[in-house]
Scaffold this motif. Structure first.
Motif, PDB file in Angstrom:
ATOM      1  N   ILE A 137       0.825  -1.386   0.188  1.00  0.00           N
ATOM      2  CA  ILE A 137       0.054   0.040   0.085  1.00  0.00           C
ATOM      3  C   ILE A 137       0.840   1.323   0.043  1.00  0.00           C
ATOM      4  N   GLU A 138       1.914   1.376   0.861  1.00  0.00           N
ATOM      5  CA  GLU A 138       2.814   2.580   0.778  1.00  0.00           C
ATOM      6  C   GLU A 138       3.478   2.711  -0.409  1.00  0.00           C
ATOM      7  N   LYS A 139       3.777   1.557  -0.865  1.00  0.00           N
ATOM      8  CA  LYS A 139       4.583   1.869  -2.176  1.00  0.00           C
ATOM      9  C   LYS A 139       3.681   2.217  -3.186  1.00  0.00           C
ATOM     10  N   LYS A 140       2.514   1.687  -3.382  1.00  0.00           N
ATOM     11  CA  LYS A 140       1.653   2.138  -4.403  1.00  0.00           C
ATOM     12  C   LYS A 140       1.109   3.630  -4.174  1.00  0.00           C
ATOM     13  N   ARG A 141       1.061   4.061  -2.867  1.00  0.00           N
ATOM     14  CA  ARG A 141       0.873   5.646  -2.557  1.00  0.00           C
ATOM     15  C   ARG A 141       1.826   6.416  -3.083  1.00  0.00           C
ATOM     16  N   LYS A 142       3.139   6.072  -2.737  1.00  0.00           N
ATOM     17  CA  LYS A 142       4.412   6.905  -3.153  1.00  0.00           C
ATOM     18  C   LYS A 142       4.302   6.882  -4.882  1.00  0.00           C
ATOM     19  N   GLU A 143       4.034   5.649  -5.286  1.00  0.00           N
ATOM     20  CA  GLU A 143       4.150   5.720  -6.839  1.00  0.00           C
ATOM     21  C   GLU A 143       2.959   6.877  -7.407  1.00  0.00           C
ATOM     22  N   MET A 144       1.810   6.600  -6.777  1.00  0.00           N
ATOM     23  CA  MET A 144       0.768   7.520  -7.228  1.00  0.00           C
ATOM     24  C   MET A 144       1.084   9.008  -7.083  1.00  0.00           C
ATOM     25  N   ASN A 145       1.790   9.562  -5.927  1.00  0.00           N
ATOM     26  CA  ASN A 145       1.994  10.542  -5.471  1.00  0.00           C
ATOM     27  C   ASN A 145       3.119  11.261  -6.767  1.00  0.00           C
ATOM     28  N   GLN A 146       4.089  10.348  -7.013  1.00  0.00           N
ATOM     29  CA  GLN A 146       5.137  10.758  -7.761  1.00  0.00           C
ATOM     30  C   GLN A 146       4.306  11.007  -9.329  1.00  0.00           C
ATOM     31  N   LEU A 147       3.597  10.079  -9.692  1.00  0.00           N
ATOM     32  CA  LEU A 147       2.869  10.324 -10.990  1.00  0.00           C
ATOM     33  C   LEU A 147       2.013  11.693 -10.862  1.00  0.00           C
ATOM     34  N   ALA A 148       1.372  11.842  -9.883  1.00  0.00           N
ATOM     35  CA  ALA A 148       0.366  13.185  -9.894  1.00  0.00           C
ATOM     36  C   ALA A 148       1.420  14.427  -9.977  1.00  0.00           C
ATOM     37  N   LYS A 149       2.490  14.429  -9.229  1.00  0.00           N
ATOM     38  CA  LYS A 149       3.435  15.458  -9.183  1.00  0.00           C
ATOM     39  C   LYS A 149       3.880  15.933 -10.762  1.00  0.00           C
ATOM     40  N   LYS A 150       4.178  14.562 -11.414  1.00  0.00           N
ATOM     41  CA  LYS A 150       4.674  14.793 -12.653  1.00  0.00           C
ATOM     42  C   LYS A 150       3.502  15.158 -13.891  1.00  0.00           C
ATOM     43  N   PHE A 151       2.586  14.483 -13.609  1.00  0.00           N
ATOM     44  CA  PHE A 151       1.595  14.372 -14.709  1.00  0.00           C
ATOM     45  C   PHE A 151       0.317  15.124 -14.567  1.00  0.00           C
ATOM     46  N   GLY A 152      -0.055  15.553 -13.053  1.00  0.00           N
ATOM     47  CA  GLY A 152      -1.345  16.073 -12.615  1.00  0.00           C
ATOM     48  C   GLY A 152      -2.278  15.132 -12.306  1.00  0.00           C
ATOM     49  N   LEU A 153      -3.228  15.287 -11.375  1.00  0.00           N
ATOM     50  CA  LEU A 153      -4.154  14.535 -10.786  1.00  0.00           C
ATOM     51  C   LEU A 153      -5.033  13.768 -11.491  1.00  0.00           C
ATOM     52  N   SER A 154      -5.315  14.325 -12.788  1.00  0.00           N
ATOM     53  CA  SER A 154      -6.517  13.844 -13.611  1.00  0.00           C
ATOM     54  C   SER A 154      -5.745  12.825 -14.862  1.00  0.00           C
ATOM     55  N   ASP A 155      -4.429  12.624 -14.825  1.00  0.00           N
ATOM     56  CA  ASP A 155      -3.869  11.950 -15.808  1.00  0.00           C
ATOM     57  C   ASP A 155      -4.199  10.435 -15.648  1.00  0.00           C
ATOM     58  N   GLU A 156      -4.484   9.939 -16.877  1.00  0.00           N
ATOM     59  CA  GLU A 156      -5.020   8.427 -16.535  1.00  0.00           C
ATOM     60  C   GLU A 156      -4.147   7.513 -15.977  1.00  0.00           C
ATOM     61  N   ARG A 157      -2.699   7.678 -15.953  1.00  0.00           N
ATOM     62  CA  ARG A 157      -1.650   6.864 -15.101  1.00  0.00           C
ATOM     63  C   ARG A 157      -1.750   7.011 -13.699  1.00  0.00           C
ATOM     64  N   VAL A 158      -2.431   8.294 -13.309  1.00  0.00           N
ATOM     65  CA  VAL A 158      -2.581   8.636 -11.851  1.00  0.00           C
ATOM     66  C   VAL A 158      -3.757   7.911 -11.386  1.00  0.00           C
ATOM     67  N   LEU A 159      -4.971   7.983 -12.232  1.00  0.00           N
ATOM     68  CA  LEU A 159      -6.131   7.344 -11.847  1.00  0.00           C
ATOM     69  C   LEU A 159      -6.115   5.879 -11.877  1.00  0.00           C
ATOM     70  N   MET A 160      -5.178   5.376 -12.685  1.00  0.00           N
ATOM     71  CA  MET A 160      -5.204   3.833 -12.800  1.00  0.00           C
ATOM     72  C   MET A 160      -4.350   3.431 -11.305  1.00  0.00           C
ATOM     73  N   LYS A 161      -3.203   4.059 -10.870  1.00  0.00           N
ATOM     74  CA  LYS A 161      -2.521   4.046  -9.662  1.00  0.00           C
ATOM     75  C   LYS A 161      -3.424   4.067  -8.678  1.00  0.00           C
TER      76      LYS A 161
END
Length: 64
Positions: free
Chosen positions: A8-32
């Motif tokens: 869970i913690e690993k997935k949360r970190k991955e999601m946060n990194q993607l969100a910083k890079k691509f924004g909250l509404s990016d498909e990769r962030v939503l999938m994560k």
């Protein structure tokens, strides 16, 4: 449960990194986020099972 918590913690970190890079509404962030939700649901189910087992030990029900 320990392994699940670290997943869970690993997935949360991955999601946060993607969100910083691509924004909250990016498909990769939503999938994560969806993957994280699945892990959190699994954790909740496991936690509920453990709590139920503990409750049964502490407060057994007697059927006649």
């Amino acid at each position: 449960m320990k392994i699940l918590r670290s997943e869970i913690e690993k997935k949360r970190k991955e999601m946060n990194q993607l969100a910083k890079k691509f924004g909250l509404s990016d498909e990769r962030v939503l999938m994560k986020s969806w993957e994280l939700d699945c892990l959190l649901n699994r954790y909740q189910c496991e936690n509920n099972k453990q709590n139920k087992n503990i409750s049964l030990l502490l407060f057994p029900t007697y059927e006649e």
